[in-house]
Design a protein around this motif. Structure first.
Motif, PDB file in Angstrom:
ATOM      1  N   ARG A   1      -1.287  -4.801   2.908  1.00 45.37           N
ATOM      2  CA  ARG A   1      -0.771  -3.429   2.948  1.00 45.37           C
ATOM      3  C   ARG A   1      -0.449  -2.988   4.378  1.00 45.37           C
ATOM      4  NH1 ARG A   1      -4.377   0.419   0.057  1.00 45.37           N
ATOM      5  NH2 ARG A   1      -6.080  -1.017   0.476  1.00 45.37           N
ATOM      6  N   PHE A   2      -0.727  -3.801   5.354  1.00 45.33           N
ATOM      7  CA  PHE A   2      -0.209  -3.622   6.728  1.00 45.33           C
ATOM      8  C   PHE A   2      -0.694  -2.388   7.465  1.00 45.33           C
ATOM      9  CE2 PHE A   2       3.163  -6.009   4.408  1.00 45.33           C
ATOM     10  CZ  PHE A   2       3.018  -7.201   5.070  1.00 45.33           C
ATOM     11  N   PHE A   3      -1.888  -1.946   7.182  1.00 40.02           N
ATOM     12  CA  PHE A   3      -2.368  -0.736   7.858  1.00 40.02           C
ATOM     13  C   PHE A   3      -2.346  -0.866   9.378  1.00 40.02           C
ATOM     14  CE2 PHE A   3      -3.874   2.469   4.946  1.00 40.02           C
ATOM     15  CZ  PHE A   3      -3.842   1.810   3.741  1.00 40.02           C
TER      16      PHE A   3
ATOM     17  N   ASP B   1      -7.439   9.985   8.283  1.00 36.71           N
ATOM     18  CA  ASP B   1      -6.847  10.178   6.952  1.00 36.71           C
ATOM     19  C   ASP B   1      -6.100   8.928   6.481  1.00 36.71           C
ATOM     20  OD1 ASP B   1      -7.642  12.824   6.367  1.00 36.71           O
ATOM     21  OD2 ASP B   1      -6.071  13.623   7.660  1.00 36.71           O
ATOM     22  N   LEU B   2      -5.392   8.277   7.415  1.00 35.60           N
ATOM     23  CA  LEU B   2      -4.602   7.105   7.012  1.00 35.60           C
ATOM     24  C   LEU B   2      -5.504   5.953   6.570  1.00 35.60           C
ATOM     25  CD1 LEU B   2      -1.687   7.081   9.581  1.00 35.60           C
ATOM     26  CD2 LEU B   2      -1.441   6.806   7.121  1.00 35.60           C
TER      27      LEU B   2
ATOM     28  N   ARG C   1      -7.314   5.464   3.143  1.00 36.01           N
ATOM     29  CA  ARG C   1      -6.553   4.903   2.006  1.00 36.01           C
ATOM     30  C   ARG C   1      -6.693   3.392   1.898  1.00 36.01           C
ATOM     31  NH1 ARG C   1      -6.184  10.417   2.532  1.00 36.01           N
ATOM     32  NH2 ARG C   1      -5.095  11.219   0.725  1.00 36.01           N
ATOM     33  N   ILE C   2      -7.415   2.772   2.808  1.00 39.78           N
ATOM     34  CA  ILE C   2      -7.663   1.340   2.653  1.00 39.78           C
ATOM     35  C   ILE C   2      -8.577   1.132   1.459  1.00 39.78           C
ATOM     36  CG2 ILE C   2      -8.799  -0.668   3.708  1.00 39.78           C
ATOM     37  CD1 ILE C   2      -7.751   0.350   6.426  1.00 39.78           C
ATOM     38  N   CYS C   3      -9.502   2.074   1.254  1.00 39.18           N
ATOM     39  CA  CYS C   3     -10.499   1.867   0.198  1.00 39.18           C
ATOM     40  C   CYS C   3     -10.847   3.151  -0.523  1.00 39.18           C
ATOM     41  CB  CYS C   3     -11.770   1.267   0.774  1.00 39.18           C
ATOM     42  SG  CYS C   3     -13.030   1.010  -0.488  1.00 39.18           S
ATOM     43  N   GLY C   4     -10.680   3.151  -1.861  1.00 39.71           N
ATOM     44  CA  GLY C   4     -11.034   4.316  -2.667  1.00 39.71           C
ATOM     45  C   GLY C   4     -12.522   4.443  -2.897  1.00 39.71           C
ATOM     46  N   ILE C   5     -13.284   3.357  -2.687  1.00 44.60           N
ATOM     47  CA  ILE C   5     -14.729   3.395  -2.966  1.00 44.60           C
ATOM     48  C   ILE C   5     -15.510   3.823  -1.731  1.00 44.60           C
ATOM     49  CG2 ILE C   5     -16.734   2.020  -3.671  1.00 44.60           C
ATOM     50  CD1 ILE C   5     -15.149   0.654  -5.675  1.00 44.60           C
TER      51      ILE C   5
ATOM     52  N   ILE D   1     -12.926  11.190  -3.558  1.00 47.20           N
ATOM     53  CA  ILE D   1     -12.094  10.072  -3.109  1.00 47.20           C
ATOM     54  C   ILE D   1     -11.104  10.632  -2.093  1.00 47.20           C
ATOM     55  CG2 ILE D   1     -10.467   8.271  -3.815  1.00 47.20           C
ATOM     56  CD1 ILE D   1     -11.805   8.488  -6.642  1.00 47.20           C
ATOM     57  N   HIS D   2     -11.052  10.022  -0.943  1.00 45.04           N
ATOM     58  CA  HIS D   2     -10.210  10.493   0.151  1.00 45.04           C
ATOM     59  C   HIS D   2     -10.454  11.961   0.494  1.00 45.04           C
ATOM     60  CE1 HIS D   2      -8.634   6.631  -0.478  1.00 45.04           C
ATOM     61  NE2 HIS D   2      -7.728   6.927  -1.369  1.00 45.04           N
ATOM     62  N   PRO D   3     -11.661  12.276   0.923  1.00 47.30           N
ATOM     63  CA  PRO D   3     -11.979  13.659   1.306  1.00 47.30           C
ATOM     64  C   PRO D   3     -11.025  14.178   2.379  1.00 47.30           C
ATOM     65  CG  PRO D   3     -13.916  12.240   1.534  1.00 47.30           C
ATOM     66  CD  PRO D   3     -12.792  11.368   1.092  1.00 47.30           C
ATOM     67  N   VAL D   4     -10.815  15.489   2.378  1.00 42.73           N
ATOM     68  CA  VAL D   4      -9.807  16.083   3.274  1.00 42.73           C
ATOM     69  C   VAL D   4     -10.418  16.832   4.457  1.00 42.73           C
ATOM     70  CG1 VAL D   4      -8.190  16.323   1.368  1.00 42.73           C
ATOM     71  CG2 VAL D   4      -9.619  18.279   1.988  1.00 42.73           C
TER      72      VAL D   4
ATOM     73  N   SER E   1     -10.228  -4.788  -1.838  1.00 43.61           N
ATOM     74  CA  SER E   1      -9.069  -4.002  -1.377  1.00 43.61           C
ATOM     75  C   SER E   1      -9.137  -3.806   0.125  1.00 43.61           C
ATOM     76  CB  SER E   1      -9.030  -2.629  -2.030  1.00 43.61           C
ATOM     77  OG  SER E   1      -8.819  -2.751  -3.391  1.00 43.61           O
TER      78      SER E   1
ATOM     79  N   CYS F   1      -5.653   1.074  -3.248  1.00 46.83           N
ATOM     80  CA  CYS F   1      -7.023   1.097  -2.717  1.00 46.83           C
ATOM     81  C   CYS F   1      -8.060   1.158  -3.821  1.00 46.83           C
ATOM     82  CB  CYS F   1      -7.210   2.285  -1.782  1.00 46.83           C
ATOM     83  SG  CYS F   1      -7.425   3.852  -2.656  1.00 46.83           S
TER      84      CYS F   1
ATOM     85  N   GLY G   1      -8.716   3.640  -5.658  1.00 45.60           N
ATOM     86  CA  GLY G   1      -9.259   4.993  -5.777  1.00 45.60           C
ATOM     87  C   GLY G   1      -8.871   5.693  -7.064  1.00 45.60           C
TER      88      GLY G   1
ATOM     89  N   LEU H   1     -10.785   4.226  -9.897  1.00 45.48           N
ATOM     90  CA  LEU H   1     -12.174   4.658  -9.701  1.00 45.48           C
ATOM     91  C   LEU H   1     -12.368   6.076 -10.242  1.00 45.48           C
ATOM     92  CD1 LEU H   1     -15.002   4.152  -8.410  1.00 45.48           C
ATOM     93  CD2 LEU H   1     -14.105   5.207  -6.335  1.00 45.48           C
TER      94      LEU H   1
ATOM     95  N   ARG I   1       6.246   0.376   5.127  1.00 43.54           N
ATOM     96  CA  ARG I   1       6.933  -0.858   5.515  1.00 43.54           C
ATOM     97  C   ARG I   1       8.424  -0.792   5.178  1.00 43.54           C
ATOM     98  NH1 ARG I   1       4.912  -5.133   0.989  1.00 43.54           N
ATOM     99  NH2 ARG I   1       2.967  -4.063   1.319  1.00 43.54           N
TER     100      ARG I   1
ATOM    101  N   ARG J   1      -7.342  23.648   6.553  1.00 40.77           N
ATOM    102  CA  ARG J   1      -6.321  22.821   7.184  1.00 40.77           C
ATOM    103  C   ARG J   1      -5.021  22.939   6.378  1.00 40.77           C
ATOM    104  NH1 ARG J   1      -7.456  16.368   6.429  1.00 40.77           N
ATOM    105  NH2 ARG J   1      -5.509  16.285   7.578  1.00 40.77           N
TER     106      ARG J   1
END
Lengths: 456, 269
Positions: free
Chosen positions: A46-48, A62-63, A66-70, A162-165, A443, B21, B23, B26, B103, B209
């Motif tokens: 995914r080329f992060f 934040d970016l 997104r590598i991992c939802g867990i 998941i992905h808290p802001v 992931s 990911c 998520g 999940l 990409r 935010r």
């Protein structure tokens, strides 16, 4: 389908299940001896690290979540620490305590997910939690309740599980009031009982004999069980060798990643040797710093009492658990600890005057590492004068554990073959268990077990 | 559907993953209060993250997470579509290509070289595309990640045989309903709420935010009206470009193309 221990053949398992990500496994068996065990992670790249370049210094948290939802909190906080390190910012006091509270939430929900939904079915002979719920409903309901409490912490502090802001460089966008945290304290009191019951439940499982012969690698703090910070510390496999630590900035000198043809995940080695991160490593390095209650739970669970070495500070030797099957016990103890920690932090909480400290951009390189539920997660960023990312490097736990997992696989399949378990179904079950013991987050590393066995 | 004489007991659910990911799938396991209930209403036939007993199709409802990013994905999504009565995409990756679609605006060979010492070992497509670019999709659930309540609504609607009640309006509506003070008006904080699809419950403004667009564009947007506000609040065109080109890069880029001249074309990725 039973297979003879000799002869030439290829065996395939279509998918490794109850893990996060896609992996294939290839085994080569020559005359009943496992000569090769390769974990092929073919999670699509995914080329992060590539697209982070050119991004503002505020963006990696934040970016990279997104590598991992867990384990998004692990990514957010490792990224924050690395950027703050580059910018010379220090987050301490109640803001640091709130970060630890958020991380406790992720530990509770992620470890409980693994214990009840992914790992326990192996020990109880079920394919999944739904099947397990028919005979173990009360345990499943308890697990879901405990997981929900972990999620409630992350949701309150982070906005969502998941992905808290709400995480930002220097702290949070908004900090909670004491009153807002109070309902969590109520839930955590129930969770403490649930966590204890989970340790006792898991302790009754049947654990096969196994030993992982890798060096153990985790962050260490002097006065607390390391979660959201610490110094990289190695406990070598050979008991005659002393434990050693190195500054985080030296991480690239010690951990080298190499690409192998069979995997999209890079393989990491520690000073040229196989190493393991995660719950077993943390318990070995910092077990003596657990709370009295968690230590009591560890003793009751049969893990052995960790203790600091006589006359030294730092990691202890006692109670080192090297049986990967027992990692579920350490996780259960860690959940109990995280519940207690969360209660403590909430009890001592005073709302800080400002929700974050300023993290002004500057040129430089920063390193950050935290203990994701499944092991040490390292980030490094380089920035130019404008605070744009010029280089990013992320070393996730599963990439580090891959060598140790492959060696586990080799040993466990060999033991299985020696016991006469040679069928595709038996070997598949063995392999899946061996991999799940390490709660791999595939992931993160670059998902799916495809077993490919070649026998001659 | 099976034409066997035995009546189908429960509708069969499949959950599939592409580049992502994990998520969004999940989120199904995060339905702690509803999970066991869902499992009594639906047979969870294929869900690798949750079960070691994957069963072959056909599936009545397939939830697809992740984007199409490898040659193998292209074939697999066609097989899943052929096996599925209803196919619902879950999340920004499956619906808009996800964060990995960054990409699409870059040189993937250079990306490969930046991450891997031996790019030739890696099989990847030069693009990360939404599921709908490859097969017909019955419903797209947005979000990075999806919202648990919306997922339960989609599953419930499927079981009831009706259309999911997922509104198409912007985050601003949810923000007003929540009683938030507008972060742009009151604090000059750049916020994508006016152009972003609702679903999260206006989380970011609630936490002080600006919305960063993780649900992608709303059904109708007026991006040209928002851009001057973001300029006023200190963002350059380049900043705005990055702001829009993150988790739903392809979806927001499509909006920019419909509303040309909004911001400079060659913003950084």
């Amino acid at each position: 389908m039973s297979q003879p221990a000799t002869g030439s053949q290829v065996l395939r398992i279509p998918a490794l299940t109850r893990v996060e990500g896609e992996t294939a496994l290839r085994l080569r068996i020559d005359d009943g001896t496992v000569t090769e065990a390769r974990l092929s992670i073919y999670e699509p790249p995914r080329f992060f690290e590539a697209f982070l370049r050119g991004r503002a210094h505020t963006e990696p948290p934040d970016l990279t979540s997104r590598i991992c939802g867990i384990c998004p909190v692990a990514y957010q906080l490792s990224a924050c620490r690395a950027v703050e390190d580059a910018c010379g910012a220090v987050v301490d006091g109640q803001l640091a305590a709130l970060r630890r509270l958020l991380y406790c939430g992720e530990w509770i929900e992620s470890q409980t997910l693994h214990i009840h939904l992914l790992h326990a079915p192996d020990f109880l002979g079920h394919d999944d939690v739904i099947g397990m719920s028919r005979s173990h409903l009360a345990h499943v309901e308890r697990g879901l309740r405990l997981k929900q409490t972990g999620n409630a912490i992350v949701e309150l502090l982070g906005g969502r599980a998941i992905h808290p802001v709400n995480v930002r460089l220097g702290g949070f966008h908004r900090t909670p009031t004491r009153t807002e945290l109070r309902p969590l304290a109520e839930r955590l009191r129930i969770a403490l009982d649930d966590a204890w019951d989970t340790v006792r439940w898991v302790a009754r499982f049947d654990f096969p004999d196994a030993e992982c012969d890798a060096d153990l690698f985790a962050l260490a703090e002097t006065d607390t069980y390391a979660i959201e910070s610490g110094v990289p510390t190695v406990l070598p496999y050979e008991k005659t060798l002393p434990p050693r630590s190195f500054p985080l900035r030296d991480f690239p000198d010690h951990i080298t990643e190499e690409q192998v043809p069979h995997s999209t995940a890079l393989h990491a080695r520690l000073d040229g040797r196989r190493h393991l991160t995660g719950s077993l490593a943390r318990y070995a390095v910092s077990g003596h710093l657990l709370s009295p209650l968690a230590l009591e739970a560890a003793r009751e669970a049969g893990l052995g009492a960790p203790r600091p070495r006589a006359g030294t500070e730092g990691p202890g030797w006692g109670g080192v658990c090297r049986n990967p099957y027992r990692s579920i016990l350490v996780r259960a103890v860690e959940v109990l600890y995280a519940v207690e920690e969360a209660m403590r932090i909430i009890a001592e909480y005073e709302r800080p005057a400002h929700p974050y400290v300023e993290v002004p951009a500057r040129a430089g390189v920063g390193h950050g590492a935290t203990e994701a539920p499944r092991g040490l997660l390292y980030h490094r960023y380089a920035f130019d004068d404008a605070g744009r990312v010029t280089d990013a490097c992320i070393v996730p736990p599963t990439a580090q554990n891959q060598g140790a997992i492959e060696e586990d696989l080799r040993r466990m399949v060999q033991a299985g073959l020696d016991r006469g378990e040679g069928s595709e179904a038996e070997l598949t079950r063995l392999c899946e268990r061996a991999v799940r013991n390490h709660d791999p987050c595939i992931s993160c590393s670059a998902h799916f077990l495809e077993l490919d066995i070649e026998r001659t | 559907m099976s034409t066997d004489t035995a009546p189908p007991a429960r509708p069969r659910l499949g959950v599939f993953k592409f580049a992502s990911c994990d998520g969004c799938q999940l989120t199904l396991l995060d339905c702690e209060d509803e999970l066991l209930g869902i499992a009594t209403e639906l047979e969870i036939a294929y869900f690798l993250e949750g079960s070691s007993a994957p069963a072959p199709g056909p599936y009545d409802l397939s939830l697809v997470e992740g984007s199409v990013s490898t040659p193998e994905h292209v074939d697999r999504i066609r097989r899943i579509r052929a096996d599925s009565r209803h196919l619902v995409t879950i999340g920004a990756c499956a619906t808009a290509g996800g964060v990995q679609a960054l990409r699409n605006h870059a040189d993937v060979a250079e990306y490969l070289a930046a991450v891997y010492a031996r790019p030739d070992y890696i099989e990847t497509l030069a693009t990360s595309t939404p599921i709908s670019a490859h097969v017909p999709v019955d419903f797209e659930l947005r979000g990075c990640p999806i919202d648990r309540g919306q997922l339960v609504e989609v599953i419930t609607a499927f079981l009831a045989g009706r259309k999911p009640g997922i509104p198409d309006h912007a985050v601003c509506f949810a923000c007003k309903r929540r009683g938030n003070v507008c972060v742009t008006v009151a604090h000059g904080t750049p916020c994508l709420g006016p152009v972003t699809h609702a679903g999260c419950g206006a989380l970011c403004p609630t936490y002080g935010r600006g919305c960063y667009g993780c649900f992608g564009p709303a059904g109708t947007t007026n991006l040209p009206a928002l851009v001057p506000l973001m300029h006023r609040d200190g963002m350059s065109d380049e900043d705005i470009g990055r702001f829009l080109r993150t988790f739903n890069v392809t979806a927001f880029t499509a909006v920019e193309e419909q509303e040309p001249g909004t911001i400079q074309k060659e913003g950084p990725r």
